[in-house]
Design a protein around this motif. Structure first.
Motif, PDB file in Angstrom:
ATOM      1  N   GLN A 122       9.992  35.162  59.254  1.00 16.35           N
ATOM      2  CA  GLN A 122      10.431  36.104  58.214  1.00 16.35           C
ATOM      3  C   GLN A 122      11.757  35.671  57.595  1.00 16.35           C
ATOM      4  OE1 GLN A 122      10.027  40.306  58.911  1.00 16.35           O
ATOM      5  NE2 GLN A 122       8.355  40.037  60.360  1.00 16.35           N
ATOM      6  N   ILE A 123      12.647  35.102  58.401  1.00 18.31           N
ATOM      7  CA  ILE A 123      13.897  34.589  57.835  1.00 18.31           C
ATOM      8  C   ILE A 123      13.606  33.397  56.925  1.00 18.31           C
ATOM      9  CG2 ILE A 123      16.135  33.559  58.381  1.00 18.31           C
ATOM     10  CD1 ILE A 123      15.846  36.561  59.031  1.00 18.31           C
ATOM     11  N   SER A 124      12.647  32.559  57.330  1.00 18.17           N
ATOM     12  CA  SER A 124      12.259  31.432  56.481  1.00 18.17           C
ATOM     13  C   SER A 124      11.668  31.912  55.161  1.00 18.17           C
ATOM     14  CB  SER A 124      11.240  30.549  57.217  1.00 18.17           C
ATOM     15  OG  SER A 124      11.824  29.953  58.366  1.00 18.17           O
ATOM     16  N   THR A 125      10.887  32.980  55.214  1.00 25.14           N
ATOM     17  CA  THR A 125      10.328  33.567  53.989  1.00 25.14           C
ATOM     18  C   THR A 125      11.440  34.036  53.056  1.00 25.14           C
ATOM     19  OG1 THR A 125       8.331  34.293  55.153  1.00 25.14           O
ATOM     20  CG2 THR A 125       8.866  35.421  53.085  1.00 25.14           C
ATOM     21  N   LEU A 126      12.475  34.677  53.638  1.00 34.00           N
ATOM     22  CA  LEU A 126      13.609  35.130  52.833  1.00 34.00           C
ATOM     23  C   LEU A 126      14.333  33.938  52.215  1.00 34.00           C
ATOM     24  CD1 LEU A 126      15.494  37.448  51.912  1.00 34.00           C
ATOM     25  CD2 LEU A 126      16.740  37.160  54.067  1.00 34.00           C
ATOM     26  N   GLU A 127      14.552  32.891  52.995  1.00 35.48           N
ATOM     27  CA  GLU A 127      15.230  31.700  52.478  1.00 35.48           C
ATOM     28  C   GLU A 127      14.411  31.048  51.367  1.00 35.48           C
ATOM     29  OE1 GLU A 127      17.795  30.058  56.287  1.00 35.48           O
ATOM     30  OE2 GLU A 127      15.621  29.669  56.242  1.00 35.48           O
ATOM     31  N   HIS A 128      13.097  30.994  51.557  1.00 38.02           N
ATOM     32  CA  HIS A 128      12.234  30.389  50.526  1.00 38.02           C
ATOM     33  C   HIS A 128      12.305  31.188  49.235  1.00 38.02           C
ATOM     34  CE1 HIS A 128       8.862  28.133  48.887  1.00 38.02           C
ATOM     35  NE2 HIS A 128       8.295  29.282  48.554  1.00 38.02           N
ATOM     36  N   ALA A 129      12.317  32.516  49.341  1.00 39.39           N
ATOM     37  CA  ALA A 129      12.388  33.354  48.140  1.00 39.39           C
ATOM     38  C   ALA A 129      13.719  33.169  47.412  1.00 39.39           C
ATOM     39  CB  ALA A 129      12.191  34.819  48.522  1.00 39.39           C
ATOM     40  N   LEU A 130      14.783  32.950  48.169  1.00 41.33           N
ATOM     41  CA  LEU A 130      16.107  32.765  47.571  1.00 41.33           C
ATOM     42  C   LEU A 130      16.332  31.334  47.104  1.00 41.33           C
ATOM     43  CD1 LEU A 130      18.246  34.782  50.165  1.00 41.33           C
ATOM     44  CD2 LEU A 130      17.694  35.495  47.829  1.00 41.33           C
ATOM     45  N   GLY A 131      15.608  30.383  47.707  1.00 44.88           N
ATOM     46  CA  GLY A 131      15.782  28.985  47.355  1.00 44.88           C
ATOM     47  C   GLY A 131      16.999  28.353  48.004  1.00 44.88           C
ATOM     48  N   VAL A 132      17.493  28.938  49.084  1.00 43.43           N
ATOM     49  CA  VAL A 132      18.667  28.401  49.785  1.00 43.43           C
ATOM     50  C   VAL A 132      18.462  28.558  51.285  1.00 43.43           C
ATOM     51  CG1 VAL A 132      20.267  28.914  47.895  1.00 43.43           C
ATOM     52  CG2 VAL A 132      19.896  30.607  49.704  1.00 43.43           C
ATOM     53  N   ARG A 133      19.210  27.743  52.047  1.00 41.50           N
ATOM     54  CA  ARG A 133      19.208  27.905  53.499  1.00 41.50           C
ATOM     55  C   ARG A 133      20.348  28.853  53.873  1.00 41.50           C
ATOM     56  NH1 ARG A 133      17.115  25.590  57.906  1.00 41.50           N
ATOM     57  NH2 ARG A 133      16.099  23.962  56.680  1.00 41.50           N
ATOM     58  N   LEU A 134      20.020  29.864  54.659  1.00 39.94           N
ATOM     59  CA  LEU A 134      21.016  30.844  55.074  1.00 39.94           C
ATOM     60  C   LEU A 134      21.563  30.559  56.468  1.00 39.94           C
ATOM     61  CD1 LEU A 134      19.178  34.113  53.906  1.00 39.94           C
ATOM     62  CD2 LEU A 134      21.028  32.892  52.726  1.00 39.94           C
ATOM     63  N   ILE A 135      20.727  29.992  57.331  1.00 36.39           N
ATOM     64  CA  ILE A 135      21.103  29.791  58.726  1.00 36.39           C
ATOM     65  C   ILE A 135      20.764  28.376  59.172  1.00 36.39           C
ATOM     66  CG2 ILE A 135      20.682  30.534  61.105  1.00 36.39           C
ATOM     67  CD1 ILE A 135      19.939  33.266  60.054  1.00 36.39           C
ATOM     68  N   TYR A 136      21.735  27.702  59.808  1.00 38.49           N
ATOM     69  CA  TYR A 136      21.457  26.440  60.498  1.00 38.49           C
ATOM     70  C   TYR A 136      20.913  26.773  61.877  1.00 38.49           C
ATOM     71  CZ  TYR A 136      24.271  23.938  57.014  1.00 38.49           C
ATOM     72  OH  TYR A 136      24.764  23.409  55.850  1.00 38.49           O
ATOM     73  N   ARG A 137      19.776  26.169  62.229  1.00 36.92           N
ATOM     74  CA  ARG A 137      19.148  26.435  63.508  1.00 36.92           C
ATOM     75  C   ARG A 137      19.269  25.211  64.409  1.00 36.92           C
ATOM     76  NH1 ARG A 137      16.666  28.412  59.166  1.00 36.92           N
ATOM     77  NH2 ARG A 137      15.449  30.338  59.195  1.00 36.92           N
ATOM     78  N   THR A 138      19.794  25.420  65.619  1.00 41.86           N
ATOM     79  CA  THR A 138      19.805  24.370  66.633  1.00 41.86           C
ATOM     80  C   THR A 138      19.213  24.957  67.903  1.00 41.86           C
ATOM     81  OG1 THR A 138      21.976  24.881  67.582  1.00 41.86           O
ATOM     82  CG2 THR A 138      21.944  23.465  65.633  1.00 41.86           C
ATOM     83  N   SER A 139      19.027  24.120  68.888  1.00 42.66           N
ATOM     84  CA  SER A 139      18.446  24.595  70.150  1.00 42.66           C
ATOM     85  C   SER A 139      19.411  25.504  70.909  1.00 42.66           C
ATOM     86  CB  SER A 139      18.074  23.402  71.042  1.00 42.66           C
ATOM     87  OG  SER A 139      19.212  22.602  71.300  1.00 42.66           O
ATOM     88  N   ARG A 140      20.703  25.455  70.561  1.00 44.96           N
ATOM     89  CA  ARG A 140      21.700  26.225  71.306  1.00 44.96           C
ATOM     90  C   ARG A 140      22.185  27.475  70.574  1.00 44.96           C
ATOM     91  NH1 ARG A 140      25.797  21.862  74.202  1.00 44.96           N
ATOM     92  NH2 ARG A 140      24.195  20.822  75.488  1.00 44.96           N
ATOM     93  N   LYS A 141      22.316  27.377  69.262  1.00 43.42           N
ATOM     94  CA  LYS A 141      22.871  28.527  68.555  1.00 43.42           C
ATOM     95  C   LYS A 141      22.455  28.536  67.083  1.00 43.42           C
ATOM     96  CE  LYS A 141      27.278  26.373  67.288  1.00 43.42           C
ATOM     97  NZ  LYS A 141      28.765  26.503  67.324  1.00 43.42           N
ATOM     98  N   LEU A 142      22.714  29.664  66.460  1.00 42.75           N
ATOM     99  CA  LEU A 142      22.486  29.828  65.029  1.00 42.75           C
ATOM    100  C   LEU A 142      23.843  29.898  64.330  1.00 42.75           C
ATOM    101  CD1 LEU A 142      19.755  32.633  65.136  1.00 42.75           C
ATOM    102  CD2 LEU A 142      19.410  30.153  65.079  1.00 42.75           C
ATOM    103  N   THR A 143      23.949  29.236  63.182  1.00 43.08           N
ATOM    104  CA  THR A 143      25.203  29.229  62.429  1.00 43.08           C
ATOM    105  C   THR A 143      24.909  29.513  60.967  1.00 43.08           C
ATOM    106  OG1 THR A 143      26.090  27.547  63.920  1.00 43.08           O
ATOM    107  CG2 THR A 143      27.262  27.912  61.860  1.00 43.08           C
ATOM    108  N   LEU A 144      25.682  30.411  60.383  1.00 44.32           N
ATOM    109  CA  LEU A 144      25.510  30.714  58.970  1.00 44.32           C
ATOM    110  C   LEU A 144      25.975  29.543  58.107  1.00 44.32           C
ATOM    111  CD1 LEU A 144      26.761  34.415  58.697  1.00 44.32           C
ATOM    112  CD2 LEU A 144      24.434  33.598  58.324  1.00 44.32           C
TER     113      LEU A 144
END
Length: 335
Positions: free
Chosen positions: A36-58
């Motif tokens: 669902q977050i990916s869907t939101l990012e796709h609709a906006l055309g931007v990446r909102l969150i960096y995803r790693t195996s350890r943490k999430l970063t805006l």
């Protein structure tokens, strides 16, 4: 509405710091939250969150989006509340916090009348001697005694409460040294309130005199953070106590306790004896909170100097309709 749902989920992800924690709050798996977050990012055309195996970063734009989205969602929820409450009766669960003495001696008399007037509001009353953070503990209204030092909260004065006084039992006074001046107190046993200022079991009692104040360090056989125990020990003849007059109103009327040094204003801290309601500062105060605080203002309006019994005062709202009650005071302090 799907976009609004995804925005709310995005806010929860940021606030909790993980997909799994956000998912637990809404009943979704981490994978579903991520989609669902990916869907939101796709609709906006931007990446909102960096995803790693350890943490999430805006991302940089994600931080901007989060701050603006949080404001927009709050405004939207406020608008929904205003519309839904326009013709609604006050209802819901109200979390209230105060000191033990305030709860047992004051609010206990108000709650039956409040329930009679507003049966659809359920009150969850929490009593402790220490203040609690409203947001952390999800408290709607806190009732506090003077010395308000949290500018982030809205404040409403409920009552010009009676002053604090020194008192003792007649038996104690009859068998103790004379007590005609504050300086005489150092020869007496004092039942003091534990406030954390001194580690040696002593306390400070401050007297107002011409040109300033006089501070006296006192000590005695007991120090406790509960007004009820101070009163009971004074009744047993253990020494002098210092409490708000309303804490010992009945005992003063019956003569079981005696007001000592009545010509000397005294306090353990500051000379602010009023009682206040505090609540989260907001552009929109929920109906259940406005209703409860307005009721208490009216309930305490005609109190005697230190009265606690329900027969000593009456609600100011008797005979008024709902609109009159809700508009008893239109201005809500945010100072």
């Amino acid at each position: 509405m799907e976009t609004l749902k995804n925005i709310r989920l995005f806010l929860k992800v940021v606030q909790t710091g993980s997909f799994s924690a956000a998912g637990r709050m809404v009943g979704l798996s981490p994978a579903s939250v991520s989609r669902q977050i990916s869907t939101l990012e796709h609709a906006l055309g931007v990446r909102l969150i960096y995803r790693t195996s350890r943490k999430l970063t805006l991302t940089e734009v994600g931080q901007i989006y989060y701050e603006r989205a949080a404001d927009i969602i709050q405004e939207f929820d406020t608008l929904e509340s205003i519309v839904s409450e326009h013709h609604a009766k006050p209802r819901g669960l109200l979390h209230v916090h105060t000191r033990v003495a305030v709860g047992t001696r004051l609010l206990a008399s108000a709650l039956p009348a409040f329930h009679e007037n507003y049966p659809e509001i359920k009150v969850k009353l929490w009593l402790t001697e220490e203040p609690r953070d409203l947001i952390e503990h999800k408290i709607d209204v806190a009732i506090r005694l003077g010395n308000l030092d949290e500018p982030s909260l809205a404040v409403r004065k409920l009552w010009d409460a009676s002053r604090r006084i020194i008192f003792a039992s007649p038996e104690y006074l009859a068998n103790s040294p004379k007590l005609e001046h504050p300086d005489d107190i150092i020869r007496h046993r004092c039942l003091t309130y534990l406030d954390g200022r001194f580690d040696d079991g002593s306390a400070l009692w401050r007297f107002r005199e011409r040109g300033g104040t006089r501070d006296i360090r006192v000590t005695g056989p007991i120090q406790v953070n509960n007004a009820e125990i101070v009163r009971e020990c004074a009744l047993a003849g253990m020494g002098l106590g210092l409490l708000p007059k309303w804490c010992i109103w009945d005992e003063l009327q019956s003569g079981r306790l005696v007001h000592v040094l009545p010509e000397w204003p005294v306090t353990p801290g500051i000379f602010d004896h009023n009682i206040y309601a505090v609540y989260e500062r907001s552009r929109y105060v929920p109906l259940k909170v406005r209703t409860f605080v307005n009721f208490l203002v009216g309930f305490f309006a005609n109190r005697k100097d230190g009265a606690t019994a329900i027969t000593d005062f009456a609600p100011l709202f008797s005979g008024q309709d709902l609109e009159d009650r809700l508009h008893f005071e239109n201005e809500w302090s945010t100072m």
